[in-house]
Design an enzyme around this catalytic site. Sequence first.
Site, mmCIF file in Angstrom:
data_model
loop_
_atom_site.group_PDB
_atom_site.id
_atom_site.type_symbol
_atom_site.label_atom_id
_atom_site.label_comp_id
_atom_site.label_asym_id
_atom_site.label_seq_id
_atom_site.Cartn_x
_atom_site.Cartn_y
_atom_site.Cartn_z
ATOM 1 N N ARG A 91 0.828 -1.203 0.000
ATOM 2 C CA ARG A 91 0.000 0.000 0.000
ATOM 3 C C ARG A 91 0.861 1.251 0.000
ATOM 4 O O ARG A 91 0.536 2.235 -0.645
ATOM 5 C CB ARG A 91 -0.911 -0.007 1.230
ATOM 6 C CG ARG A 91 -1.742 1.269 1.366
ATOM 7 C CD ARG A 91 -2.532 1.280 2.659
ATOM 8 N NE ARG A 91 -3.594 0.307 2.652
ATOM 9 C CZ ARG A 91 -3.829 -0.547 3.655
ATOM 10 N NH1 ARG A 91 -3.078 -0.541 4.723
ATOM 11 N NH2 ARG A 91 -4.819 -1.398 3.582
ATOM 12 N N TYR A 92 1.944 1.229 0.781
ATOM 13 C CA TYR A 92 2.863 2.364 0.874
ATOM 14 C C TYR A 92 4.084 2.028 0.029
ATOM 15 O O TYR A 92 4.607 0.920 0.126
ATOM 16 C CB TYR A 92 3.273 2.570 2.334
ATOM 17 C CG TYR A 92 2.107 2.674 3.282
ATOM 18 C CD1 TYR A 92 1.302 3.812 3.292
ATOM 19 C CD2 TYR A 92 1.801 1.635 4.160
ATOM 20 C CE1 TYR A 92 0.215 3.898 4.162
ATOM 21 C CE2 TYR A 92 0.721 1.721 5.030
ATOM 22 C CZ TYR A 92 -0.067 2.851 5.029
ATOM 23 O OH TYR A 92 -1.125 2.944 5.882
ATOM 24 N N ARG A 95 7.396 0.282 1.658
ATOM 25 C CA ARG A 95 7.351 -0.919 2.494
ATOM 26 C C ARG A 95 6.216 -1.832 2.068
ATOM 27 O O ARG A 95 5.156 -1.367 1.661
ATOM 28 C CB ARG A 95 7.251 -0.570 3.975
ATOM 29 C CG ARG A 95 6.078 0.339 4.350
ATOM 30 C CD ARG A 95 6.511 1.245 5.497
ATOM 31 N NE ARG A 95 5.414 1.937 6.156
ATOM 32 C CZ ARG A 95 4.906 3.094 5.734
ATOM 33 N NH1 ARG A 95 5.328 3.659 4.609
ATOM 34 N NH2 ARG A 95 3.939 3.679 6.430
ATOM 35 N N CYS A 104 -2.472 -18.562 13.593
ATOM 36 C CA CYS A 104 -1.875 -17.954 14.787
ATOM 37 C C CYS A 104 -1.937 -18.976 15.915
ATOM 38 O O CYS A 104 -2.806 -19.852 15.892
ATOM 39 C CB CYS A 104 -2.670 -16.729 15.227
ATOM 40 S SG CYS A 104 -2.710 -15.419 14.004
ATOM 41 N N CYS A 108 -7.175 -13.874 18.687
ATOM 42 C CA CYS A 108 -7.647 -12.744 19.477
ATOM 43 C C CYS A 108 -9.067 -12.428 19.021
ATOM 44 O O CYS A 108 -9.335 -12.356 17.819
ATOM 45 C CB CYS A 108 -6.739 -11.548 19.249
ATOM 46 S SG CYS A 108 -4.993 -11.958 19.490
ATOM 47 N N CYS A 111 -9.456 -9.464 16.554
ATOM 48 C CA CYS A 111 -8.517 -9.417 15.418
ATOM 49 C C CYS A 111 -9.105 -8.706 14.206
ATOM 50 O O CYS A 111 -10.211 -9.004 13.776
ATOM 51 C CB CYS A 111 -8.115 -10.828 15.020
ATOM 52 S SG CYS A 111 -7.036 -10.861 13.579
ATOM 53 N N ARG A 113 -8.012 -9.016 11.238
ATOM 54 C CA ARG A 113 -7.997 -9.917 10.078
ATOM 55 C C ARG A 113 -8.768 -11.199 10.393
ATOM 56 O O ARG A 113 -8.475 -12.251 9.855
ATOM 57 C CB ARG A 113 -6.558 -10.279 9.703
ATOM 58 C CG ARG A 113 -5.762 -9.116 9.160
ATOM 59 C CD ARG A 113 -4.662 -9.574 8.207
ATOM 60 N NE ARG A 113 -3.922 -8.426 7.713
ATOM 61 C CZ ARG A 113 -2.729 -8.040 8.182
ATOM 62 N NH1 ARG A 113 -2.114 -8.746 9.108
ATOM 63 N NH2 ARG A 113 -2.141 -6.964 7.697
ATOM 64 N N ASP A 273 -10.057 -1.683 15.020
ATOM 65 C CA ASP A 273 -10.605 -1.611 13.659
ATOM 66 C C ASP A 273 -12.056 -2.067 13.644
ATOM 67 O O ASP A 273 -12.522 -2.714 14.586
ATOM 68 C CB ASP A 273 -9.768 -2.488 12.715
ATOM 69 C CG ASP A 273 -8.395 -1.881 12.465
ATOM 70 O OD1 ASP A 273 -8.335 -0.698 12.104
ATOM 71 O OD2 ASP A 273 -7.389 -2.597 12.658
ATOM 72 N N ASP A 310 -6.391 3.164 11.608
ATOM 73 C CA ASP A 310 -6.297 2.706 10.227
ATOM 74 C C ASP A 310 -7.640 3.073 9.604
ATOM 75 O O ASP A 310 -8.679 2.511 9.978
ATOM 76 C CB ASP A 310 -6.034 1.193 10.180
ATOM 77 C CG ASP A 310 -5.061 0.836 9.079
ATOM 78 O OD1 ASP A 310 -5.198 1.401 7.978
ATOM 79 O OD2 ASP A 310 -4.177 -0.011 9.309
ATOM 80 N N LYS A 317 -2.993 4.402 7.561
ATOM 81 C CA LYS A 317 -2.871 4.721 8.989
ATOM 82 C C LYS A 317 -2.599 6.203 9.199
ATOM 83 O O LYS A 317 -1.811 6.785 8.469
ATOM 84 C CB LYS A 317 -1.698 3.944 9.581
ATOM 85 C CG LYS A 317 -1.892 2.447 9.633
ATOM 86 C CD LYS A 317 -0.687 1.804 10.324
ATOM 87 C CE LYS A 317 -0.811 0.306 10.380
ATOM 88 N NZ LYS A 317 -0.745 -0.308 9.031
HETATM 89 C C1 PLP Z 1 0.283 -1.094 8.825
HETATM 90 C C2 PLP Z 1 0.828 -1.346 7.506
HETATM 91 C C3 PLP Z 1 2.193 -1.137 7.229
HETATM 92 C C4 PLP Z 1 3.169 -0.640 8.267
HETATM 93 O O1 PLP Z 1 2.926 0.689 8.591
HETATM 94 P P1 PLP Z 1 3.953 1.488 9.522
HETATM 95 O O2 PLP Z 1 3.278 2.794 9.735
HETATM 96 O O3 PLP Z 1 5.240 1.590 8.758
HETATM 97 O O4 PLP Z 1 4.143 0.695 10.779
HETATM 98 C C5 PLP Z 1 2.648 -1.373 5.970
HETATM 99 N N1 PLP Z 1 1.813 -1.820 4.998
HETATM 100 C C6 PLP Z 1 0.506 -2.014 5.225
HETATM 101 C C7 PLP Z 1 -0.340 -2.494 4.109
HETATM 102 C C8 PLP Z 1 -0.031 -1.795 6.488
HETATM 103 O O5 PLP Z 1 -1.343 -2.007 6.707
HETATM 104 S S1 SF4 Z 2 -4.489 -10.021 16.291
HETATM 105 FE FE1 SF4 Z 2 -5.133 -11.525 14.717
HETATM 106 S S2 SF4 Z 2 -3.281 -11.884 13.497
HETATM 107 FE FE2 SF4 Z 2 -2.613 -10.973 15.444
HETATM 108 S S3 SF4 Z 2 -2.187 -12.740 16.814
HETATM 109 FE FE3 SF4 Z 2 -4.293 -12.072 17.210
HETATM 110 S S4 SF4 Z 2 -5.521 -13.411 15.865
HETATM 111 FE FE4 SF4 Z 2 -3.417 -13.494 15.078
#
Ligand code: PLP
Ligand code: SF4
Length: 350
Positions: A91-92, A95, A104, A108, A111, A113, A273, A310, A317
């Site tokens: 996305r960025y 990185r 996992c 959680c 979570c 995701r 989220d 986010d 973010k």
């Molecule tokens: C959260 C996230 C990151 C990391 O973001 P930082 O602000 O550098 O910690 C990188 N890529 C994606 C897609 C993310 O959701």
């Molecule tokens: S927040 Fe989601 S991805 Fe992270 S450890 Fe918990 S269940 Fe796994």
Amino acid sequence: MTAHTPLRGIDALVAQGLVVPGRREALEAVAERYAVSVTPAIAALIDPSDAADPIARQFIPDTAELLTLPQEMADPIGDEAHSPVEGVVHRYPDRALLKLVHACPVYCRFCFRREMVGPGGASLAGEKLDAVLAYLASRPEIWEVIMTGGDPFILSARRVRDVAKRLAAIPHIKVTRWHTRVPVVDPERVTADYARALRVPGKASYIAIHANHPREFTPAARAAIARLADAGHVLLSQSVLLRGVNADIETLAALMRAFVENRVKPYYLHHPDLAPGTSHFRLSLAEGQALVKSLRGHLSGLCQPTYILDIPGGAGKIPIGPSFLSGCEMPGAEAQAEDRFGTQHSYPPA
Ligand SMILES: *Cc1c(COP(=O)(O)O)cnc(C)c1O
Ligand code: SF4
């Protein structure tokens, strides 16, 4: 069942006394919808006699999860739209996220995701991993690669060493970052050998450790974190601000101090989220800002995380911490700076 086998499913939780038998049926409906797993280290931390136990609240399913609000989303931060190859979220520009696994050691309940993670599902290997590495190598703007999932630390030392080495062979990647909850939820996994396997000479390695409550810092967790620090990783924190877990100033302050005492620099404190079935964990943005403001007023600068939202849908973010400065938008105007007692002080225009 060995001492290290996680408790998967409601029956296992009932057998361990973590769920009363009368709730079995209601919680089975939750387990059908969202994965359930609790490690022995976490099970040992839960006080079943405390209905408001902050550890139980994070890991033991709750019928409140069956309520999905209209604004909640299966992919709350819009990962899918930014996935150029399976396993990568880019996305960025500088990185990329690498999702090595979907599983996992614990699931959680909050979570973000939760619709994507769960047991089963192959980890990224073979030709799929080759395709990911080819993508990363083809994009010179990628300066950092962030390993996530699922939890990448469920992979063997051999597998993580292989990934780290292959990333290290790409010259434009200068930094690797691993996001994990394992040092806290299954600390014995993080041996000194494992800590070394995550690192390759010549690249900086960061590890973001996810913990949400000071009680998660057991002696075993502290020792695991120390092994990572001693192996030369830079350690960062990652927490989610959660109603009923850490959304009060005493708990939040103790959590941030526990990180710092264990050589982990507080990095991100996430506003929860809009993941489905998680409204019982959410607090308002104003409540979150008040807590973060109070942290700033009371604790060492080392203990200050960045409060992060986010933006739902995938816009990314943003820091949403409270502002201590006002009135500086108008050219030539005096700004007002608020000190930790709430008193305003003027600051002259440039
Ligand atoms: C959260 C996230 C990151 C990391 O973001 P930082 O602000 O550098 O910690 C990188 N890529 C994606 C897609 C993310 O959701
Ligand atoms: S927040 Fe989601 S991805 Fe992270 S450890 Fe918990 S269940 Fe796994």
